[in-house]
Motif scaffolding. Structure first.
Motif, PDB file in Angstrom:
ATOM      1  N   ARG A   9       0.832  -1.204   0.000  1.00 32.81           N
ATOM      2  CA  ARG A   9       0.000   0.000   0.000  1.00 32.81           C
ATOM      3  C   ARG A   9       0.872   1.262   0.000  1.00 32.81           C
ATOM      4  O   ARG A   9       0.632   2.195  -0.769  1.00 32.81           O
ATOM      5  N   ASN A  10       1.913   1.271   0.846  1.00 37.06           N
ATOM      6  CA  ASN A  10       2.819   2.422   0.892  1.00 37.06           C
ATOM      7  C   ASN A  10       3.554   2.605  -0.434  1.00 37.06           C
ATOM      8  O   ASN A  10       3.737   3.731  -0.900  1.00 37.06           O
ATOM      9  N   PHE A  11       3.995   1.498  -1.021  1.00 33.86           N
ATOM     10  CA  PHE A  11       4.715   1.593  -2.289  1.00 33.86           C
ATOM     11  C   PHE A  11       3.807   2.129  -3.388  1.00 33.86           C
ATOM     12  O   PHE A  11       4.202   3.006  -4.157  1.00 33.86           O
ATOM     13  N   ILE A  12       2.581   1.612  -3.464  1.00 33.30           N
ATOM     14  CA  ILE A  12       1.658   2.059  -4.511  1.00 33.30           C
ATOM     15  C   ILE A  12       1.331   3.538  -4.334  1.00 33.30           C
ATOM     16  O   ILE A  12       1.314   4.303  -5.308  1.00 33.30           O
ATOM     17  N   ALA A  13       1.092   3.961  -3.093  1.00 40.44           N
ATOM     18  CA  ALA A  13       0.777   5.372  -2.842  1.00 40.44           C
ATOM     19  C   ALA A  13       1.961   6.269  -3.192  1.00 40.44           C
ATOM     20  O   ALA A  13       1.799   7.291  -3.875  1.00 40.44           O
ATOM     21  N   SER A  14       3.148   5.890  -2.754  1.00 39.45           N
ATOM     22  CA  SER A  14       4.313   6.732  -3.050  1.00 39.45           C
ATOM     23  C   SER A  14       4.688   6.667  -4.521  1.00 39.45           C
ATOM     24  O   SER A  14       5.126   7.668  -5.091  1.00 39.45           O
ATOM     25  N   LEU A  15       4.503   5.516  -5.159  1.00 38.33           N
ATOM     26  CA  LEU A  15       4.768   5.398  -6.600  1.00 38.33           C
ATOM     27  C   LEU A  15       3.815   6.292  -7.393  1.00 38.33           C
ATOM     28  O   LEU A  15       4.232   6.969  -8.338  1.00 38.33           O
ATOM     29  N   THR A  16       2.553   6.304  -7.000  1.00 35.63           N
ATOM     30  CA  THR A  16       1.569   7.153  -7.678  1.00 35.63           C
ATOM     31  C   THR A  16       1.946   8.623  -7.526  1.00 35.63           C
ATOM     32  O   THR A  16       1.959   9.373  -8.512  1.00 35.63           O
ATOM     33  N   LEU A  17       2.269   9.026  -6.311  1.00 39.86           N
ATOM     34  CA  LEU A  17       2.673  10.415  -6.075  1.00 39.86           C
ATOM     35  C   LEU A  17       3.939  10.757  -6.851  1.00 39.86           C
ATOM     36  O   LEU A  17       4.020  11.806  -7.495  1.00 39.86           O
ATOM     37  N   PHE A  18       4.922   9.870  -6.823  1.00 41.27           N
ATOM     38  CA  PHE A  18       6.177  10.097  -7.531  1.00 41.27           C
ATOM     39  C   PHE A  18       5.942  10.213  -9.037  1.00 41.27           C
ATOM     40  O   PHE A  18       6.521  11.075  -9.705  1.00 41.27           O
ATOM     41  N   THR A  19       5.071   9.372  -9.572  1.00 43.44           N
ATOM     42  CA  THR A  19       4.791   9.399 -11.011  1.00 43.44           C
ATOM     43  C   THR A  19       4.101  10.699 -11.412  1.00 43.44           C
ATOM     44  O   THR A  19       4.468  11.318 -12.418  1.00 43.44           O
ATOM     45  N   VAL A  20       3.116  11.118 -10.625  1.00 44.20           N
ATOM     46  CA  VAL A  20       2.407  12.359 -10.937  1.00 44.20           C
ATOM     47  C   VAL A  20       3.362  13.555 -10.863  1.00 44.20           C
ATOM     48  O   VAL A  20       3.386  14.405 -11.760  1.00 44.20           O
ATOM     49  N   LEU A  21       4.162  13.598  -9.795  1.00 43.90           N
ATOM     50  CA  LEU A  21       5.101  14.718  -9.645  1.00 43.90           C
ATOM     51  C   LEU A  21       6.177  14.721 -10.721  1.00 43.90           C
ATOM     52  O   LEU A  21       6.448  15.759 -11.335  1.00 43.90           O
ATOM     53  N   SER A  22       6.807  13.584 -10.952  1.00 42.21           N
ATOM     54  CA  SER A  22       7.877  13.539 -11.953  1.00 42.21           C
ATOM     55  C   SER A  22       7.328  13.774 -13.354  1.00 42.21           C
ATOM     56  O   SER A  22       7.961  14.452 -14.172  1.00 42.21           O
ATOM     57  N   GLY A  23       6.145  13.238 -13.646  1.00 41.56           N
ATOM     58  CA  GLY A  23       5.529  13.484 -14.951  1.00 41.56           C
ATOM     59  C   GLY A  23       5.196  14.944 -15.144  1.00 41.56           C
ATOM     60  O   GLY A  23       5.436  15.518 -16.209  1.00 41.56           O
ATOM     61  N   GLY A  24       4.640  15.574 -14.101  1.00 43.02           N
ATOM     62  CA  GLY A  24       4.301  16.995 -14.175  1.00 43.02           C
ATOM     63  C   GLY A  24       5.526  17.872 -14.307  1.00 43.02           C
ATOM     64  O   GLY A  24       5.550  18.823 -15.106  1.00 43.02           O
ATOM     65  N   ILE A  25       6.553  17.569 -13.530  1.00 42.25           N
ATOM     66  CA  ILE A  25       7.801  18.345 -13.618  1.00 42.25           C
ATOM     67  C   ILE A  25       8.444  18.167 -14.994  1.00 42.25           C
ATOM     68  O   ILE A  25       8.969  19.116 -15.572  1.00 42.25           O
ATOM     69  N   GLY A  26       8.357  16.945 -15.526  1.00 40.06           N
ATOM     70  CA  GLY A  26       8.884  16.700 -16.869  1.00 40.06           C
ATOM     71  C   GLY A  26       8.182  17.528 -17.923  1.00 40.06           C
ATOM     72  O   GLY A  26       8.820  18.088 -18.823  1.00 40.06           O
ATOM     73  N   VAL A  27       6.855  17.633 -17.818  1.00 39.08           N
ATOM     74  CA  VAL A  27       6.091  18.459 -18.763  1.00 39.08           C
ATOM     75  C   VAL A  27       6.516  19.912 -18.646  1.00 39.08           C
ATOM     76  O   VAL A  27       6.728  20.595 -19.655  1.00 39.08           O
ATOM     77  N   LEU A  28       6.653  20.389 -17.403  1.00 38.69           N
ATOM     78  CA  LEU A  28       7.077  21.783 -17.207  1.00 38.69           C
ATOM     79  C   LEU A  28       8.462  22.033 -17.796  1.00 38.69           C
ATOM     80  O   LEU A  28       8.694  23.057 -18.440  1.00 38.69           O
ATOM     81  N   ILE A  29       9.366  21.111 -17.586  1.00 36.89           N
ATOM     82  CA  ILE A  29      10.722  21.264 -18.127  1.00 36.89           C
ATOM     83  C   ILE A  29      10.694  21.288 -19.652  1.00 36.89           C
ATOM     84  O   ILE A  29      11.328  22.135 -20.285  1.00 36.89           O
ATOM     85  N   LEU A  30       9.934  20.359 -20.237  1.00 37.54           N
ATOM     86  CA  LEU A  30       9.888  20.292 -21.702  1.00 37.54           C
ATOM     87  C   LEU A  30       9.165  21.489 -22.321  1.00 37.54           C
ATOM     88  O   LEU A  30       9.454  21.860 -23.459  1.00 37.54           O
TER      89      LEU A  30
END
Length: 143
Positions: A8-29
């Motif tokens: 449960r902790n891994f899925i929650a943190s993975l989801t948060l990490f994916t949303v944040l890293s994906g969003g930051i990637g879009v901003l960078i690009l």
């Protein structure tokens, strides 16, 4: 459905990490490297998210049914991830020539980010597990 606290902790943190890293990637690009955003970008965070989900379910099944094979499974998952990643990179570069460089650099960046994230998560899990075992042993010897 029975879900372990670790899963449960891994899925929650993975989801948060994916949303944040994906969003930051879009901003960078879009902001830092205007004109370098490409159509295949959303595929990258989604690929790593689903591979992370697959991995945690495999680790949980292994932990329950064959805990002595956990290290072997971890190494097999890393090898499978790199082989599948190289295959996907090759296919994308063959199909989409004009976006190949941006895709490769972005994919490699995400690969390294997720490698660091997964290593940190499982390392901290192991440290906490050893700490709990040590505390349990100390409590048993005191009693």
């Amino acid at each position: 459905m029975n879900i372990s606290k670790t899963k449960r902790n891994f899925i929650a943190s993975l989801t948060l990490f994916t949303v944040l890293s994906g969003g930051i990637g879009v901003l960078i690009l879009h902001k830092a490297l205007p004109g370098h955003y490409f159509g295949g970008y959303p595929f990258i965070p989604v690929y790593f998210y689903f591979f992370g989900l697959f991995s945690i379910y495999m680790f949980d099944a292994c932990r329950r049914h064959a805990p002595q094979k956990l290290v072997l499974l971890y190494l097999a998952m890393k090898v499978m991830k790199i082989i599948l990643s190289v295959i996907l990179l090759l296919i994308y570069c063959i199909v989409v020539h004009q976006e190949a460089k941006a895709f490769l650099l972005t994919f490699i960046s995400f690969y390294l980010l997720y490698l660091i994230y997964e290593t940190w998560f499982f390392f901290s899990f192991e440290v906490n597990l050893k700490r709990k075992k040590k505390n349990k042993k100390e409590n048993e010897t005191v009693v």
